[in-house]
Design an enzyme around this catalytic site. Structure first.
Site, PDB file in Angstrom:
ATOM      1  N   GLN A  48     -59.533  42.409  84.911  1.00  0.00           N
ATOM      2  CA  GLN A  48     -58.449  43.395  85.019  1.00  0.00           C
ATOM      3  C   GLN A  48     -58.270  44.191  83.723  1.00  0.00           C
ATOM      4  O   GLN A  48     -57.621  45.229  83.728  1.00  0.00           O
ATOM      5  CB  GLN A  48     -57.127  42.700  85.386  1.00  0.00           C
ATOM      6  CG  GLN A  48     -57.157  41.977  86.726  1.00  0.00           C
ATOM      7  CD  GLN A  48     -57.179  42.929  87.924  1.00  0.00           C
ATOM      8  OE1 GLN A  48     -56.991  44.138  87.808  1.00  0.00           O
ATOM      9  NE2 GLN A  48     -57.418  42.363  89.110  1.00  0.00           N
TER      10      GLN A  48
ATOM     11  N   CYS B 287     -57.154  38.106  96.963  1.00  0.00           N
ATOM     12  CA  CYS B 287     -57.821  36.994  97.612  1.00  0.00           C
ATOM     13  C   CYS B 287     -56.816  36.048  98.249  1.00  0.00           C
ATOM     14  O   CYS B 287     -57.141  35.320  99.158  1.00  0.00           O
ATOM     15  CB  CYS B 287     -58.672  36.243  96.603  1.00  0.00           C
ATOM     16  SG  CYS B 287     -59.673  37.350  95.619  1.00  0.00           S
TER      17      CYS B 287
ATOM     18  N   ALA C 224     -67.175  45.636  88.701  1.00  0.00           N
ATOM     19  CA  ALA C 224     -67.159  47.111  88.793  1.00  0.00           C
ATOM     20  C   ALA C 224     -65.966  47.644  89.573  1.00  0.00           C
ATOM     21  O   ALA C 224     -65.359  48.645  89.192  1.00  0.00           O
ATOM     22  CB  ALA C 224     -68.457  47.593  89.438  1.00  0.00           C
ATOM     23  N   HIS C 225     -65.623  46.973  90.691  1.00  0.00           N
ATOM     24  CA  HIS C 225     -64.621  47.583  91.575  1.00  0.00           C
ATOM     25  C   HIS C 225     -63.199  47.516  91.020  1.00  0.00           C
ATOM     26  O   HIS C 225     -62.286  48.122  91.575  1.00  0.00           O
ATOM     27  CB  HIS C 225     -64.693  46.988  92.991  1.00  0.00           C
ATOM     28  CG  HIS C 225     -64.096  45.627  93.165  1.00  0.00           C
ATOM     29  ND1 HIS C 225     -62.947  45.408  93.884  1.00  0.00           N
ATOM     30  CD2 HIS C 225     -64.507  44.410  92.740  1.00  0.00           C
ATOM     31  CE1 HIS C 225     -62.677  44.113  93.900  1.00  0.00           C
ATOM     32  NE2 HIS C 225     -63.605  43.485  93.224  1.00  0.00           N
TER      33      HIS C 225
HETATM   34  N1  PLP Z   1     -60.797  37.509  88.261  1.00  0.00           N
HETATM   35  C1  PLP Z   1     -59.698  38.251  88.399  1.00  0.00           C
HETATM   36  C2  PLP Z   1     -58.639  38.224  87.337  1.00  0.00           C
HETATM   37  C3  PLP Z   1     -59.519  39.042  89.539  1.00  0.00           C
HETATM   38  O1  PLP Z   1     -58.414  39.784  89.667  1.00  0.00           O
HETATM   39  C4  PLP Z   1     -60.533  39.032  90.535  1.00  0.00           C
HETATM   40  C5  PLP Z   1     -60.354  39.786  91.801  1.00  0.00           C
HETATM   41  O2  PLP Z   1     -59.247  39.936  92.304  1.00  0.00           O
HETATM   42  C6  PLP Z   1     -61.669  38.249  90.331  1.00  0.00           C
HETATM   43  C7  PLP Z   1     -61.770  37.503  89.177  1.00  0.00           C
HETATM   44  C8  PLP Z   1     -62.788  38.234  91.325  1.00  0.00           C
HETATM   45  O3  PLP Z   1     -63.528  39.444  91.214  1.00  0.00           O
HETATM   46  P1  PLP Z   1     -64.553  39.954  92.325  1.00  0.00           P
HETATM   47  O4  PLP Z   1     -63.743  40.617  93.373  1.00  0.00           O
HETATM   48  O5  PLP Z   1     -65.450  40.910  91.607  1.00  0.00           O
HETATM   49  O6  PLP Z   1     -65.310  38.773  92.821  1.00  0.00           O
END
Ligand code: PLP
Length: 400
Positions: free
Chosen positions: A191, A337, A213-214
């Protein structure tokens, strides 16, 4: 197709400060921490890379052309993030980057993680010792140092910026505590990258850094693990295969994704980082929300400019998210998530919010949030807060 008039044909229109995002439903998208709005520079880079036929692993001319693009993206990312190009390990996102770091650097030894880490870290280190955070959501460095001294763990995982509250940790200070005990530090910088001035956590003493990336305006499904030189030579790969990424992560490269990743990071840093415009919009949202009776989780700590976590007693987070969605405002009840689950936020619980941990929404402004975002958000939020107040009044009358 619903709202067909608002659909944007790929490659034609570019997002502006006021138009709906390409591919977004009409309304106000305020869920950048779930996924950022795609930056036009990233879109262009992705589309251009699709036109390269070669596999970067092939030795012929088409392979070499693909390899050239891969290596220039790697060099650009490395320069921005303070890594050596040869120690950038491309992968499918930060869930994978975090898992690779934990598998690859802990060597089966003890692990300490912060109490507010993302599920990507928590799930990859289920037996980890948990270091508490203070009421503002920052790692409690005294308790953390005591855990390091007592257990001498092989690895500690501490996030740079929290996804629900935007609270920033002092990575340089935390790295110094780790170094004193011979513990490697892994930083989840998902973030923070593209949103803070200096996401150079390796230079601040981290052994490894996860990025995605996203979360900074690039495409979904691509990320990178950055390794410090010492960690690079000790690293044990999680995914083996065709020898890509110097044997540290097998699998054919997602070249369009990687090209878009580098372009997005460059674009993010082409403007002032942290973005004062976003901070002003965020502050306006917070001022209006406070007037409605909300409290701001993590307000006492340094935070990302685009993020606020609004706690509104009387109405469950899920109900708030749904009511705002019906009004065209897209926010989330916690990390992307965990949305859809009834469980309340472990982040807010760790900050001592108790029952209120189930009453918080996250508002996260994308890089291209319109200037009228606070006014539009607050119009809907005021209706919500009035409903929460009526509900609380009803509960106290019935209890009397
Ligand atoms: N770490 C943090 C702090 C996140 O906010 C996220 C996604 O919400 C992730 C890891 C996981 O990233 P990715 O969506 O690229 O798997």
């Amino acid at each position: 197709m619903p709202n067909g008039a608002n659909r944007i044909v790929p490659g034609r229109a570019k997002p502006t400060m006021t138009s709906p995002l390409p591919g977004a439903e009409p309304g106000l998208y305020l869920d950048a921490n779930a996924t950022e709005a795609l930056r036009p520079e990233a879109r262009e880079a992705v589309l251009a890379a699709f036109d390269l036929v070669g596999n970067p692993a092939s030795v012929h001319a088409d392979g070499r052309a693909a390899r050239k693009l891969l290596e220039s993206a790697r060099a650009a990312l490395a320069a921005r993030l303070g890594a050596r190009p040869e120690n950038v390990v491309f992968c499918a996102g930060a869930t994978e980057a975090n898992a690779m770091a934990i598998h690859g650097l802990a060597g089966g030894g003890a692990i300490v993680i912060g109490a507010t880490e993302h599920d990507a870290v928590r799930a990859a280190a289920p037996a980890a010792l948990i270091a508490p955070v203070d009421a503002a959501g920052r790692l409690d460095q005294t308790a953390f140092a005591a855990l390091l001294a007592a257990h001498r763990p092989a690895l500690a995982c501490v996030m740079a910026a929290n996804n629900e509250t935007g609270v920033l940790n002092d990575i340089a200070a935390i790295a110094a505590l780790c170094a004193a005990q011979g513990t490697r530090l892994h930083v989840d910088a998902v973030q923070a990258a593209g949103r803070v001035a200096d996401p150079d956590y390796l230079a601040q003493g981290a052994s490894s850094v996860a990025t995605s990336a996203h979360k900074l305006g690039g495409p979904k499904g691509v990320g990178a693990l950055l390794l410090a030189p010492e960690a690079a030579s000790a690293f044990a790969p999680l995914i083996r295969g065709g020898g890509q990424e110097r044997g540290r992560r097998g699998g054919t490269h997602n070249l369009p994704g990687i090209a878009g990743f580098a372009a997005a990071l460059d674009a993010a840093h082409a403007t002032t980082c942290p973005d004062p415009r976003l901070a002003a919009l965020r502050d306006a949202i917070e001022a209006g929300a406070r007037d409605c009776g909300a409290r701001i989780a993590g307000a006492g700590a340094p935070r990302l400019p685009n993020t606020t976590c609004l706690v509104l007693p009387g109405l469950a987070a899920e109900a708030q998210v749904i009511a705002l969605d019906l009004d065209g405002i897209r926010v989330s009840a916690g990390s992307a998530c965990s949305s859809g689950k009834a469980a309340s936020s472990h982040v807010l619980a760790a900050m001592g919010l108790g029952d209120l941990a189930g009453n918080a929404i996250r508002v996260s402004l994308p890089w291209n949030a319109p200037d009228d975002a606070p006014a539009r958000f607050l119009a809907a939020y005021r209706r919500l807060a009035a409903r929460a107040l009526r509900k609380s009044a009803h509960v106290s009358t019935s209890a009397a």
